[in-house]
Motif scaffolding. Structure first.
Motif, short mmCIF file in Angstrom:
data_model
loop_
_atom_site.label_atom_id
_atom_site.label_comp_id
_atom_site.label_asym_id
_atom_site.label_seq_id
_atom_site.Cartn_x
_atom_site.Cartn_y
_atom_site.Cartn_z
N SER A 59 0.55 -0.92 -0.62
CA SER A 59 -0.19 0.08 0.23
C SER A 59 0.66 1.21 -0.32
O SER A 59 2.17 1.43 1.42
N THR B 63 1.80 5.16 0.28
CA THR B 63 1.92 6.53 0.77
C THR B 63 2.57 7.50 0.21
O THR B 63 3.80 7.34 -0.02
N LEU C 156 -2.60 -0.70 8.59
CA LEU C 156 -2.69 0.48 7.74
C LEU C 156 -2.96 1.38 8.29
O LEU C 156 -2.70 2.71 8.15
N ALA C 157 -3.21 1.46 9.80
CA ALA C 157 -3.76 2.84 10.74
C ALA C 157 -2.26 2.93 11.62
O ALA C 157 -2.66 4.21 11.75
N HIS D 130 2.50 5.05 7.95
CA HIS D 130 1.62 6.36 6.66
C HIS D 130 2.18 8.25 8.06
O HIS D 130 1.13 8.21 8.91
N THR E 239 -3.10 12.04 8.07
CA THR E 239 -4.98 11.77 7.43
C THR E 239 -5.98 12.66 7.64
O THR E 239 -6.25 12.97 8.15
N GLU F 150 -8.12 -1.50 11.00
CA GLU F 150 -7.51 -1.93 10.15
C GLU F 150 -8.77 -3.24 9.65
O GLU F 150 -7.78 -3.29 8.24
N MET G 84 -9.63 -0.12 7.22
CA MET G 84 -8.73 -0.04 6.33
C MET G 84 -8.67 -1.23 5.17
O MET G 84 -8.03 -1.24 3.93
N HIS H 37 -9.52 3.75 3.11
CA HIS H 37 -8.52 4.41 4.35
C HIS H 37 -9.58 5.68 4.55
O HIS H 37 -8.38 6.03 5.82
#
Ligand code: PEP
Ligand code: MN
Length: 337
Positions: free
Chosen positions: A29, A31, A72-73, A78, A82, A223, A226, A231
């Motif tokens: 994934s 970013t 992902l969270a 990331h 967000t 999660e 996502m 997302h």
């Protein structure tokens, strides 16, 4: 595992890393950052040789293992905040977005009165329950689709995006036709089929923390959403159960401050359910923002004594109007430094 690409890495470098990852039946994934791209790797098992393999590829700066069970969270994946776009209202990155409205939509007059009043006071979004999760099956459980239609009418008149709860996977499509933001209630935080269904929806999701959920369980629920591709998740701390019975719940502001460190997702607080008492809503709303929340969800009713649900924790229109300047003043102070 996270792959941090070099500043000058090319698209071909990135694609080669993704292809290598997919070769192991894992998923990457991406970013996109200002100076470098980051690829988060999701799936199991991650073979032991993969880290070294990726580190030796062209354009790769570093490969870091992620210790947390939510991938992902996590902010490791990331680093930047967000920001979720809810019908044109931006939530996250230090916003002070106010969602307000009745616990449940009860009539056209009620929802229109509240919508116009909160809009005038400066709120950014309208809340209102159409499908209500009630502790007792004999309590009022909402007006269903009729309430969704009334919310849509209130949006058309005020321009406020609407947030409303969806309780079952089979209702996601219907609620998604009307709502700008799909709310997952505290009682459904671990309804994994529901989480996956909203994860497949194109609507942003407001994920309330479960009554007895740990911080990690809450992140793992995000999660689930996502991992299905959606997302656009906003977290909401709405109070947890503790030994304390003097208030309905205990607002866990630790979780807000911790959340700003551990996750890139926006976090808002709901001091109405968090305290259960209308006269505690203002202080805890301000405390929530001071702890780092990106917004607030506040219950407002034209006549709280007659509310079908959550009257004792609902602000009158007047009390809400007098809270808004205090919220804006605090947000100004917090964001000026
Ligand atoms: C609500 O927002 O009215 C609600 C039912 O909230 P929670 O799921 O946090 O109890
Ligand atoms: Mn409520």
């Amino acid at each position: 595992m996270v792959v941090i690409m070099q500043n000058g890495a090319t698209k071909a470098d990135l694609d080669a890393v993704l292809a290598r990852v997919e070769g192991f039946k894992l998923r990457g994934s991406v970013t996109v950052g200002e100076s470098q791209n980051i690829i988060g790797i999701v799936g199991t098992p991650i073979p032991p040789q993969l880290q070294e393999m990726l580190e030796s590829m062209s354009g790769v700066r570093e490969v870091v293992r992620i210790s947390r069970p939510y991938k992902l969270a996590t902010r490791e994946f990331h680093p930047r905040d967000t920001i979720v776009d809810v019908g044109g209202v931006m939530v996250g990155g230090g916003s002070a977005v106010v969602m307000a409205g009745p616990c449940a939509v009860e009539s056209e007059t009620q929802i229109m009165t509240v919508a116009h009043a909160i809009k005038k006071a400066g709120a950014h979004m309208l809340r209102g329950g159409a499908f209500k999760p009630r502790s007792s099956p004999y309590s009022f459980r909402g007006m269903g689709e009729e309430a969704l239609k009334l919310m849509a009418k209130a949006r058309a008149e005020t321009g406020l995006p609407i947030v409303t709860e969806v309780m079952t996977p089979t209702d996601v499509a219907l609620v998604g036709e009307y709502a700008d933001l799909l709310q997952i209630g505290a009682r459904n935080m671990q309804n994994y089929q529901l989480l996956e269904e909203v994860g497949r929806s194109h609507r942003p999701v407001l994920l309330k923390r479960g009554l007895s959920a740990t911080f990690e369980e809450w992140m793992l629920s995000a999660e689930y959403i996502m991992n299905q591709g959606n997302h656009n998740v906003i977290l909401c701390e709405r109070g947890i159960r503790t030994f304390e019975t003097a208030t309905r719940n205990t607002m866990d502001l630790n979780a807000v401050a911790l959340g700003k460190k551990r996750t890139h997702l926006p976090i808002i607080v709901d001091p109405s359910h968090g305290t259960g008492k209308w006269y505690l809503v203002a202080p805890l709303a301000l405390a929530g923002l001071a702890a780092g929340a990106d917004g607030l969800m506040i219950e407002v009713h034209p006549d709280p004594d007659k509310a079908t649900s959550d009257g004792p924790q609902s602000l009158t229109l007047e009390n809400f109007a007098s809270l808004m300047p205090r919220i804006n003043a605090l947000a100004g102070v917090l964001h000026s430094v």
